[in-house]
Design a protein around this motif. Structure first.
Motif, short mmCIF file in Angstrom:
data_model
loop_
_atom_site.label_atom_id
_atom_site.label_comp_id
_atom_site.label_asym_id
_atom_site.label_seq_id
_atom_site.Cartn_x
_atom_site.Cartn_y
_atom_site.Cartn_z
N ASP A 170 0.75 -1.21 -0.04
CA ASP A 170 0.11 -0.15 -0.07
C ASP A 170 0.87 1.39 -0.07
OD1 ASP A 170 -1.72 1.96 0.29
OD2 ASP A 170 -2.95 1.07 1.88
N ASP A 182 0.46 -3.54 7.30
CA ASP A 182 -0.51 -3.73 6.45
C ASP A 182 -0.45 -5.02 5.57
OD1 ASP A 182 -2.72 -2.38 5.02
OD2 ASP A 182 -1.16 -2.88 3.27
N TYR A 230 -3.66 5.52 10.09
CA TYR A 230 -4.34 5.10 8.83
C TYR A 230 -4.49 3.61 8.72
CZ TYR A 230 -4.23 3.70 4.10
OH TYR A 230 -4.38 2.98 2.68
N THR A 231 -3.70 2.71 9.44
CA THR A 231 -3.99 1.49 9.69
C THR A 231 -4.98 1.13 10.45
OG1 THR A 231 -1.38 1.29 9.47
CG2 THR A 231 -2.62 -0.77 10.30
N LYS A 234 -8.08 1.65 8.41
CA LYS A 234 -8.04 1.04 7.24
C LYS A 234 -8.65 -0.55 7.77
CE LYS A 234 -5.52 -1.22 3.54
NZ LYS A 234 -4.24 -1.22 2.71
N TRP A 235 -7.97 -1.06 8.88
CA TRP A 235 -8.27 -2.49 9.24
C TRP A 235 -9.43 -2.44 10.43
CZ3 TRP A 235 -7.11 -6.22 6.20
CH2 TRP A 235 -6.11 -5.74 5.37
#
Length: 340
Positions: A170, A182, A230-231, A234-235
Motif C-alpha cells: 500500500d 498492512d 491510517y492502519t 483501514k483495518w
C-alpha cells in the motif's frame, strides 16, 4: 546471466557516506553468500551520496533512480514489477546475509507464505560465525520449532505469485513505516501465514536507514503516528491492535501486566515497561514469551520514556512451540508443506 531464481530488491536513500557503505556491505554479502542464481535490483529513492566513483547501476543487475524519496512501499513495488525470479527477496540496505540464507528462506516457504530472516540483535560480534552456529542448532529441529511468529521485515522472501493473489504494498503509507504490518494483515485475511525462520540469521544495523528521514527534516514520530492512524482506520483495529477480520478468532493479547514500547529515538530497540522500570528486550524468544506482536508496538514520547528507570536487558523463557497441525485455523494455524 542465468535466469534468476531469486530477485533481490534493495531500496536505498543514501544521503551520507555511512549509509552508502552499508549498501555496499549488503551487496557484498549477497554476492559472497548466495549460491542460487539471483539478480539484484536497486531502487534508489533520491540518494545524494556515491562512493568514490562506484556506480550502483554498474554493480547490480537492475537500477532505478527516483528523483526524491517516494517511500518504501513505492520502492518495493517498483522492484517487484521488474523482478524476473520465481522468488522475491526484499532486503534493507543496512543488513548483511550469511551462508545459506536464501536456501533457508526458500525452505521456510515450503511451510508458510512469507518467510522472514531473524536478525541477530543480541549478538554484536562474530556475526558470520554466530549465524552458522545458530543454523546448525536449528537445522536439527522440525519446522514447528524453527519457525516463529517474530516479525521483522528487514529481510523477507515470498514467491512472486503471492502478489498476484494479495496485490502490492500500500503506497498510501509513504514515509514513516506501517506497510509491513498492512501486508501481513492482507496475507492473514486470505488465510496465508507469515513467519520468521531461525535457520536464516542476518545482521541488521537497525534504524540506520530510518535516520534518512531525520536527515531530510521529516518528523519520524509524526509520520509513524499518521501511518498508525491510517492502519487503525483501514483495518478497524480494536484497542488491542486486532483487526476486525480476526476478532472472534483471536484471544485478546495481554503482555503480562506491562507493555512493550519504543520511541522515535530508540529506533528498533524495544523495551518492556513494568512498575516504573524499562528493560531492553534483546531477542525474539523473549518478545514471543511476552506475547508481543511487532505490529502492536506502542510508540511513546522519548521524554516519557526517560522517566522510567533503565534496568538490565530482559530475557524470559520462550513459550513452548505448538506441535505441527494440519488443517488448523487459516489465520493463526501452522500449515505443513503449504504450496501456493
Amino acid at each position: 546471466m542465468k535466469t534468476p531464481v531469486i530477485s533481490i530488491i534493495i531500496p536505498i536513500c543514501n544521503d551520507d557516506y555511512p549509509l552508502a557503505h552499508y549498501t555496499g556491505n549488503a551487496i557484498g554479502s549477497i554476492k559472497q553468500y548466495t549460491d542460487l542464481p539471483y539478480e539484484i535490483i536497486i531502487i534508489d529513492n533520491g540518494s545524494t551520496v556515491e562512493l568514490g566513483g562506484l556506480k550502483w547501476d554498474e554493480t547490480v543487475d537492475q537500477y532505478v533512480k527516483n528523483e526524491e524519496n517516494l517511500g518504501v512501499a513505492k520502492a518495493w513495488n517498483q522492484g517487484i514489477k521488474l523482478a524476473k525470479g520465481d522468488y522475491v527477496a526484499i532486503l534493507n540496505s543496512d543488513i548483511q546475509v550469511f551462508k545459506h540464507w536464501a536456501e533457508d528462506l526458500i525452505d521456510a516457504l515450503e511451510h508458510v507464505d512469507l518467510a522472514m530472516a531473524t536478525p541477530m540483535y543480541a549478538y554484536p560480534y562474530g556475526r558470520a560465525k554466530k549465524a552458522q552456529e545458530l543454523r546448525m542448532e536449528w537445522i536439527k529441529k522440525t519446522p514447528d520449532q524453527y519457525l516463529s511468529t517474530f516479525n521483522d521485515f528487514s529481510c523477507f522472501m515470498v514467491r512472486k505469485e503471492v502478489f498476484d493473489k494479495v496485490g502490492f504494498f500500500d503506497e498510501n503509507y509513504g514515509l514513516g513505516y506501517g506497510e509491513d504490518v498492512d501486508f501481513r494483515f492482507k496475507l492473514e485475511e486470505r488465510g496465508m501465514v507469515a513467519k520468521s525462520t531461525k535457520r536464516a540469521n542476518i545482521h541488521h544495523i537497525g534504524m540506520a536507514t530510518g535516520h534518512t528521514l531525520d536527515n531530510q527534516g521529516a518528523k519520524l514520530g509524526d509520520l509513524m503516528k499518521k501511518n498508525g492512524e491510517y492502519t487503525a482506520k483501514k483495518w478497524d483495529l480494536d484497542k488491542y491492535g486486532v483487526p476486525a477480520f480476526r476478532r472472534g478468532n483471536v484471544a485478546k493479547q495481554t503482555i503480562k501486566g506491562g507493555m512493550v514500547v519504543r520511541t522515535a529515538k530508540t529506533g528498533n530497540k524495544v523495551y518492556y515497561i513494568m512498575e516504573g522500570k524499562a528493560g531492553h528486550v534483546t531477542d525474539p524468544e523473549t518478545l514471543q514469551a511476552l506475547g508481543f506482536d511487532f505490529g502492536n508496538v506502542k510508540l511513546i514520547p522519548h521524554d516519557q520514556f526517560l522517566e522510567y528507570d533503565i534496568v538490565d536487558p530482559i530475557k524470559l523463557k520462550a513459550k513452548k512451540p505448538e506441535p505441527v497441525k494440519v488443517d488448523t485455523d487459516p489465520v493463526l494455524g501452522y500449515r505443513t508443506n503449504a504450496k501456493l
